[in-house]
Enzyme design. Structure first.
Site, PDB file in Angstrom:
ATOM      1  N   ILE A   1      52.116  37.523  45.155  1.00 28.02           N
ATOM      2  CA  ILE A   1      51.618  36.231  45.617  1.00 28.02           C
ATOM      3  C   ILE A   1      50.749  36.384  46.863  1.00 28.02           C
ATOM      4  O   ILE A   1      50.998  37.261  47.695  1.00 28.02           O
ATOM      5  CB  ILE A   1      52.794  35.235  45.850  1.00 28.02           C
ATOM      6  CG1 ILE A   1      52.264  33.827  46.144  1.00 28.02           C
ATOM      7  CG2 ILE A   1      53.743  35.729  46.914  1.00 28.02           C
ATOM      8  CD1 ILE A   1      53.321  32.735  46.046  1.00 28.02           C
ATOM      9  N   CYS A   2      49.722  35.561  46.940  1.00 30.03           N
ATOM     10  CA  CYS A   2      48.868  35.420  48.118  1.00 30.03           C
ATOM     11  C   CYS A   2      48.064  36.687  48.433  1.00 30.03           C
ATOM     12  O   CYS A   2      47.137  37.021  47.730  1.00 30.03           O
ATOM     13  CB  CYS A   2      49.715  34.976  49.311  1.00 30.03           C
ATOM     14  SG  CYS A   2      48.767  34.372  50.715  1.00 30.03           S
ATOM     15  N   HIS A   3      48.429  37.409  49.476  1.00 29.69           N
ATOM     16  CA  HIS A   3      47.724  38.634  49.876  1.00 29.69           C
ATOM     17  C   HIS A   3      48.277  39.901  49.197  1.00 29.69           C
ATOM     18  O   HIS A   3      47.793  40.993  49.459  1.00 29.69           O
ATOM     19  CB  HIS A   3      47.773  38.822  51.394  1.00 29.69           C
ATOM     20  CG  HIS A   3      46.841  37.922  52.140  1.00 29.69           C
ATOM     21  ND1 HIS A   3      47.126  36.596  52.368  1.00 29.69           N
ATOM     22  CD2 HIS A   3      45.629  38.143  52.684  1.00 29.69           C
ATOM     23  CE1 HIS A   3      46.134  36.044  53.046  1.00 29.69           C
ATOM     24  NE2 HIS A   3      45.200  36.958  53.244  1.00 29.69           N
TER      25      HIS A   3
ATOM     26  N   SER B   1      50.017  34.634  42.007  1.00 34.56           N
ATOM     27  CA  SER B   1      49.720  33.282  42.476  1.00 34.56           C
ATOM     28  C   SER B   1      48.927  33.360  43.762  1.00 34.56           C
ATOM     29  O   SER B   1      48.879  34.403  44.418  1.00 34.56           O
ATOM     30  CB  SER B   1      51.008  32.479  42.692  1.00 34.56           C
ATOM     31  OG  SER B   1      51.536  32.048  41.460  1.00 34.56           O
TER      32      SER B   1
END
Length: 184
Positions: free
Chosen positions: A102-104, A151
């Site tokens: 997720i994210c980074h 995500s």
């Protein structure tokens, strides 16, 4: 149930760890926190959520786990500066076992050079890096491509949890239980 390696270090995005971790535990999965040094405690960047590191990335094997979960924040960027976490991620993706990012988190996948030809999402600021790594960046709340579940941001956490739990149901987890018992 599955045995999930959580690859994490300081400055992780608190909710991107706490909410999925709670959902995974509630579903009966075991979490093993993997970081740079076993025994250290790392902290989230906003809430200072403490997480005790169970195992060092240099002392674990993909064989002992059913899935890999990589929370976002600054943690992935800090981890990718070290060979052991990068190699662990590379081997995990190659194994075909679920990788929940997720994210980074794609920053670690980029450094591990495992995104060529894949479809993935992540935080907007890493979209170009994802494309430069040979992957197709898809701006959606959750993207599932084979063993990769990804995500973009905290707002996507409900969809991320749902897709991750579905992937874990699909893949089972008995193999890692046996391997873990043999390692103890």
């Amino acid at each position: 149930m599955s045995r999930i390696a959580v690859l994490i270090t300081d400055m992780f995005e608190d909710v991107e760890y706490t909410q999925p971790a709670e959902a995974f535990r509630k579903a009966g999965h075991e979490l093993v926190h993997v970081g740079l040094s076993a025994g250290e405690t790392v902290h989230g960047k906003k809430e200072q959520t403490p997480v005790a590191i169970d195992r060092s990335a240099s002392d674990v094997s993909v064989d002992g786990f059913d899935a890999l979960f990589i929370p976002g924040g600054y943690s992935p960027d800090k981890l990718r500066a070290h060979d052991a976490p990068v190699e662990f991620v590379r081997q995990f993706v190659k194994s075909g076992k679920p990788v929940l990012a997720i994210c980074h988190a794609p920053q670690l996948l980029i450094t591990a050079q495992v995104l060529e030809g894949r479809k993935i999402t992540g935080w907007k600021s890493v979209a170009q890096d994802i494309k430069n790594a040979g992957a197709e960046y898809i701006n959606r709340e959750v993207v599932v491509d084979g063993n990769l579940v990804s995500s973009r941001k905290p707002d996507d956490i409900p969809a991320f949890i749902e897709a991750s739990l579905e992937k874990l149901r699909e893949t089972g987890g008995e193999k890692a239980k046996v391997a873990a018992a043999e390692q103890r």
